[in-house]
Each structure stands twice: as structure tokens, then as C-alpha cells.
Motif scaffolding. Structure first.
Motif, mmCIF file in Angstrom:
data_model
loop_
_atom_site.group_PDB
_atom_site.id
_atom_site.type_symbol
_atom_site.label_atom_id
_atom_site.label_comp_id
_atom_site.label_asym_id
_atom_site.label_seq_id
_atom_site.Cartn_x
_atom_site.Cartn_y
_atom_site.Cartn_z
ATOM 1 N N UNK A 12 -14.848 41.850 51.032
ATOM 2 C CA UNK A 12 -13.862 42.733 51.641
ATOM 3 C C UNK A 12 -12.456 42.437 51.138
ATOM 4 N N UNK A 13 -12.180 41.225 50.746
ATOM 5 C CA UNK A 13 -10.814 40.878 50.376
ATOM 6 C C UNK A 13 -10.068 40.442 51.623
ATOM 7 N N UNK A 14 -8.914 40.992 51.829
ATOM 8 C CA UNK A 14 -8.082 40.616 52.961
ATOM 9 C C UNK A 14 -8.525 41.353 54.226
ATOM 10 N N UNK A 15 -8.859 40.621 55.271
ATOM 11 C CA UNK A 15 -9.208 41.217 56.556
ATOM 12 C C UNK A 15 -7.974 41.263 57.443
ATOM 13 N N UNK A 16 -7.860 42.322 58.211
ATOM 14 C CA UNK A 16 -6.773 42.457 59.177
ATOM 15 C C UNK A 16 -7.374 42.289 60.568
ATOM 16 N N UNK A 17 -6.706 41.519 61.418
ATOM 17 C CA UNK A 17 -7.152 41.285 62.778
ATOM 18 C C UNK A 17 -6.129 41.875 63.738
ATOM 19 N N UNK A 18 -6.592 42.723 64.670
ATOM 20 C CA UNK A 18 -5.717 43.320 65.666
ATOM 21 C C UNK A 18 -6.265 42.974 67.049
ATOM 22 N N UNK A 19 -5.474 42.257 67.841
ATOM 23 C CA UNK A 19 -5.909 41.855 69.171
ATOM 24 C C UNK A 19 -5.830 43.064 70.098
ATOM 25 N N UNK A 20 -6.961 43.373 70.729
ATOM 26 C CA UNK A 20 -7.017 44.491 71.667
ATOM 27 C C UNK A 20 -6.902 44.027 73.112
ATOM 28 N N UNK A 21 -7.338 42.789 73.369
ATOM 29 C CA UNK A 21 -7.313 42.268 74.745
ATOM 30 C C UNK A 21 -7.375 40.748 74.715
ATOM 31 N N UNK A 22 -6.669 40.103 75.630
ATOM 32 C CA UNK A 22 -6.737 38.651 75.810
ATOM 33 C C UNK A 22 -6.987 38.352 77.279
ATOM 34 N N UNK A 23 -7.877 37.402 77.558
ATOM 35 C CA UNK A 23 -8.152 36.944 78.916
ATOM 36 C C UNK A 23 -8.229 35.427 78.886
ATOM 37 N N UNK A 24 -7.625 34.792 79.877
ATOM 38 C CA UNK A 24 -7.626 33.334 79.960
ATOM 39 C C UNK A 24 -8.391 32.893 81.198
ATOM 40 N N UNK A 28 -10.267 28.134 78.362
ATOM 41 C CA UNK A 28 -10.859 29.077 77.407
ATOM 42 C C UNK A 28 -10.055 30.373 77.365
ATOM 43 N N UNK A 29 -10.003 30.945 76.181
ATOM 44 C CA UNK A 29 -9.342 32.238 75.999
ATOM 45 C C UNK A 29 -10.312 33.173 75.286
ATOM 46 N N UNK A 30 -10.474 34.361 75.849
ATOM 47 C CA UNK A 30 -11.307 35.390 75.239
ATOM 48 C C UNK A 30 -10.391 36.403 74.568
ATOM 49 N N UNK A 31 -10.608 36.628 73.283
ATOM 50 C CA UNK A 31 -9.863 37.636 72.527
ATOM 51 C C UNK A 31 -10.839 38.711 72.066
ATOM 52 N N UNK A 32 -10.538 39.956 72.396
ATOM 53 C CA UNK A 32 -11.292 41.081 71.850
ATOM 54 C C UNK A 32 -10.472 41.573 70.672
ATOM 55 N N UNK A 33 -11.082 41.523 69.489
ATOM 56 C CA UNK A 33 -10.346 41.726 68.243
ATOM 57 C C UNK A 33 -10.997 42.808 67.394
ATOM 58 N N UNK A 76 -19.499 35.401 79.553
ATOM 59 C CA UNK A 76 -20.206 34.231 80.108
ATOM 60 C C UNK A 76 -19.730 32.950 79.438
ATOM 61 N N UNK A 77 -19.572 32.968 78.111
ATOM 62 C CA UNK A 77 -19.113 31.771 77.383
ATOM 63 C C UNK A 77 -17.701 31.399 77.787
ATOM 64 N N UNK A 78 -16.887 32.412 78.104
ATOM 65 C CA UNK A 78 -15.494 32.160 78.488
ATOM 66 C C UNK A 78 -15.356 31.820 79.958
ATOM 67 N N UNK A 79 -16.457 31.943 80.727
ATOM 68 C CA UNK A 79 -16.394 31.673 82.150
ATOM 69 C C UNK A 79 -15.796 32.813 82.957
ATOM 70 N N UNK A 80 -15.803 34.006 82.392
ATOM 71 C CA UNK A 80 -15.255 35.185 83.069
ATOM 72 C C UNK A 80 -16.381 35.880 83.798
#
Length: 85
Positions: A12-24, A28-33, A76-80
């Protein structure tokens, strides 16, 4: 994930990551990306949404990152305990 990430980078080359949601939750922090990129040789655009759970140790340093395509498994892994949207 390391070898897979290298293969993705080569294709793919360069990947771009855009955070859509963060929960703490505790240490632990869950990022939906949303990840997106363009194929290096094909020019094909690719994208997906992934959940990443970051685990922090007692010093505040990230000690582990786990990646999930299933939101309920990531929660579940994030404890949410709240249900996924």
C-alpha cells in the motif's frame, strides 16, 4: 502484526490513520480508526475500519496494542461494558 504491517506497507505504501472514536477505561484506551491508502503499484485505493486497544503500564507507557475487526471483542479487551453502536 509486525510482519503483516510490513507486507501492508510494501503493497500500500503510506497508510493514513484517522481516529473516529476514543474511549478510556482504566489503563486501557480503545481507538476506532479508519485506515486508508493507495496501492503503490496498482494505484488502487484501500480502506478499512479497525479497533485498536492500547494497554498502559503503571508508569503510563504503552505496553501492548491489540487490533480487532470485531467491535464487541475490542470492547471486551478494553473492559468496556456498553454495547457497540
Amino acid at each position: 502484526l509486525g510482519a503483516r504491517a510490513v507486507v501492508v506497507n510494501l503493497r500500500v505504501g503510506q497508510l493514513r490513520f484517522e481516529i473516529e472514536e476514543l474511549s478510556e477505561e482504566g489503563d486501557r484506551v480503545l481507538a476506532v480508526v479508519k485506515r486508508s491508502g493507495v496501492g503503490r503499484q496498482s494505484g488502487l485505493e484501500v480502506s478499512d475500519t479497525v479497533c485498536q486497544v492500547f494497554f498502559f503500564d503503571e508508569t503510563g507507557q504503552c505496553s501492548l496494542v491489540r487490533e480487532f475487526y470485531d467491535r464487541n471483542a475490542a470492547n471486551a479487551a478494553a473492559g468496556i461494558t456498553k454495547p457497540s453502536p
